[in-house]
Write an enzyme that holds these catalytic residues in place. Structure first.
Site, PDB file in Angstrom:
ATOM      1  N   GLU A 138     -15.936  28.256 -60.468  1.00  0.00           N
ATOM      2  CA  GLU A 138     -15.013  29.068 -60.850  1.00  0.00           C
ATOM      3  C   GLU A 138     -13.612  27.751 -60.759  1.00  0.00           C
ATOM      4  O   GLU A 138     -12.903  27.098 -59.901  1.00  0.00           O
ATOM      5  CB  GLU A 138     -14.365  29.923 -59.132  1.00  0.00           C
ATOM      6  CG  GLU A 138     -13.195  30.679 -59.780  1.00  0.00           C
ATOM      7  CD  GLU A 138     -13.345  32.163 -58.533  1.00  0.00           C
ATOM      8  OE1 GLU A 138     -12.264  32.481 -58.465  1.00  0.00           O
ATOM      9  OE2 GLU A 138     -13.453  32.109 -57.528  1.00  0.00           O
ATOM     10  N   GLU A 165      -2.679  31.272 -60.113  1.00  0.00           N
ATOM     11  CA  GLU A 165      -2.923  32.515 -58.939  1.00  0.00           C
ATOM     12  C   GLU A 165      -1.863  32.639 -58.856  1.00  0.00           C
ATOM     13  O   GLU A 165      -0.952  31.324 -58.284  1.00  0.00           O
ATOM     14  CB  GLU A 165      -4.277  32.529 -57.768  1.00  0.00           C
ATOM     15  CG  GLU A 165      -6.113  32.489 -58.829  1.00  0.00           C
ATOM     16  CD  GLU A 165      -6.435  32.749 -57.249  1.00  0.00           C
ATOM     17  OE1 GLU A 165      -7.277  34.006 -56.776  1.00  0.00           O
ATOM     18  OE2 GLU A 165      -6.982  31.716 -56.534  1.00  0.00           O
TER      19      GLU A 165
END
Length: 537
Positions: free
Chosen positions: A235, A240
């Site tokens: 990932e 974020e």
């Protein structure tokens, strides 16, 4: 560090693809047709960008799951129907997934822009969403990012504490797992095949079978639970963030591509042994606030989150080619026509503003963190996932595992004000997801203007003392595919305000085989990154 991906939907879960007999399979329902909202993005070269017509699909955990023989729910709240779903195999044969009702989720697209709303209420209440970019109706778009950059615009002005507007890449199968797992008949068209470095165990179906066995309903999330199986893969968290904090975080895995794990051997958020799996659940994160630069990002700060801005992420390799080994991840921003570099760390013992193996090792040491990043392959491990080609994920979620404290507050919560690395933002530690959901139901995030291409091809901008003008012309070109349109956009940029001649700020200025300018406009200096790449900094 990445928290739980326990995305919520208040009445529904996963249905999967159709077979005409009673063998075990993920079924496709017929109650709601699956349609994909259009979303354009751009492929760039040194002088032009080509617009690509794509679309998005909502993850298969969102649509309602019902029996193949009618409309009886297979999954209600956070519990499976015991009759329809006594075990993984029987449940997969008995239950089906229909198309997602986007009017209920209120996920909207317009041109190159995607808006995801947090809490929506129609015939049912929904919390957040997760979507994937499609190449066509049955295939996810794969991105190869080594020796490339990825750029997008984002509006986080309506994302308060406790929320995460996440845009990232995972090494999931382009077809959603249909070829590997013949019992999965739904595939990418219905948003199947998700995986990440937490090896999530809250997925309703994995590898063509249900995740019923050992399912334990969540104690604090009325929509979610944990099954015996998880879905693992590398990932790359490009983004974020909310309006208070942001982080860029690579997460390597021993096996980059999607694999299924069992029980505590999954590790990550969903297991009692966080580090018991084959992936790095923490990653190596660059959060400016955590790295000591507390006035860089937020409302009214250098990156002013009250207004949209551009995020640029570059993936440099050791030999300056797309087949080299990932060696560095660089971050820039563009806001108000100005290119803004990632801030330099002010943490003692950790220098630099980009992610490398040495930077990550220094950060883990300074913060006293477990170095799972190095254990699972470090930058080379992350690069192996990028080399596979990765699927773009765009989402909005809240965190029932750790309240998003790892992103924007103090974590762990018992840390003192002097604990290195504990302060990640200014948000309070006392908030809970149910409070976030009731207080900020109208929160949303907007992602737009997605671009990818060679280094320094996807963005322009000057500095405080310079100005620029841009002239853009477009022409359409035909393709042989009725499902895809390509538009070539040629951009010419003229800058003033910088003295002298040479490459502009942030541009390439050297490297093996480089034939362009080798000097920089004042006051920038040509700085060697490796033998194949030098940049004006």
């Amino acid at each position: 560090m990445k928290g739980s991906i326990s995305y919520q939907i208040y009445k529904g879960a996963l249905l999967l693809s159709a077979l005409l007999n009673s063998v075990s399979a993920q079924q496709v329902g017929t109650l709601t047709a699956e349609t994909h909202p259009a979303l354009t993005w751009s492929k760039c070269t040194a002088g032009x960008c080509s617009q690509v017509s794509g679309s998005v699909v909502i993850d298969a955990n969102w649509p309602x799951v019902h029996s193949t023989s009618g409309s009886t729910n297979c999954y209600t709240g956070n519990t499976w129907d015991a009759t329809l779903c006594p075990d993984d195999v029987t449940c997969a044969a008995n239950c089906a997934v229909d198309g997602a009702r986007r009017q209920h989720l209120r996920v909207t697209t317009s041109g190159n822009s995607l808006r995801i709303n947090f809490v929506t209420t129609a015939s049912q209440k929904n919390i957040g969403s997760r979507l994937y970019l499609l190449e066509n109706d049955t295939t996810y778009q794969k991105f190869n990012l080594l020796n490339q950059e990825f750029t997008f615009d984002v509006d986080v002005s309506n994302l308060p504490c406790g929320l995460n507007g996440a845009l990232y890449f995972v090494d999931m199968d382009a077809d959603g797992g249909m070829a590997k797992y013949p019992t999965n008949k739904a595939g990418a068209k219905y948003g199947t095949g998700y995986c990440d470095s937490q090896c999530p165990r809250d997925l309703k179906f994995i590898n063509g079978q249900a995740n019923v066995d050992g399912w334990t309903p969540s104690k604090n999330d009325v929509n979610s639970g944990i099954g015996n199986h998880g879905s693992c893969c590398a990932e790359m968290d490009i983004w974020e963030a909310n309006s208070i904090s942001n982080a860029v975080t690579p997460h390597p895995c021993d096996t980059p591509s999607q694999t299924m794990c069992t029980g505590q051997r999954c590790g990550g958020t969903y297991s009692t042994d966080r580090y018991g799996g084959t992936c790095d659940p923490d990653g190596c994160d660059f959060n400016p606030y955590r790295m000591g630069v507390t006035n860089f990002y937020g409302p009214g700060e250098t990156i002013d989150t009250k207004s949209p801005f551009t995020v640029v992420t570059q993936f440099l390799t050791n030999d300056g080619t797309s087949t080299g080994t990932l060696s560095e991840i660089k971050r820039f921003y563009v806001q108000g026509g100005k290119v803004i570099g990632n801030p330099q760390s002010t943490i003692v013992g950790v220098s630099g503003n980009s992610i490398t193996d040495s930077w990550c090792n220094a950060q883990k040491s300074a913060f006293g963190d477990t170095n799972e990043f190095s254990k699972h392959g470090g930058m080379a491990g992350m690069g192996a996932g990028l080399a596979d080609g990765m699927v773009l994920v765009m989402s909005l979620w809240d965190d029932h595992a750790s309240d998003m404290l790892w992103l924007d507050s103090t974590y762990p919560t018992n840390a003192t004000s002097t604990t290195p690395g504990a302060k990640r933002g200014t948000c309070d530690i006392s908030r809970r997801p149910n409070t976030v959901e009731s207080t900020y139901p109208n929160a949303y995030v907007i992602y737009s203007n997605i671009k990818t291409g060679p280094l320094n091809s996807t963005f322009t901008g000057g500095t405080t003392s310079s100005s620029s003008t841009t002239t853009t012309t477009s022409k359409s070109t035909s393709t042989s595919s009725s499902s895809k349109t390509t538009t070539t956009v040629t951009t010419t940029t003229t800058s003033s305000g910088s003295s002298g001649t040479g490459a502009r700020d942030w541009a390439q200025c050297g490297g093996n085989g480089w034939t362009g300018p080798t000097t920089c406009v004042s006051p920038y200096t040509c700085t060697k990154q490796n033998d194949w790449y030098s940049q004006c900094l």
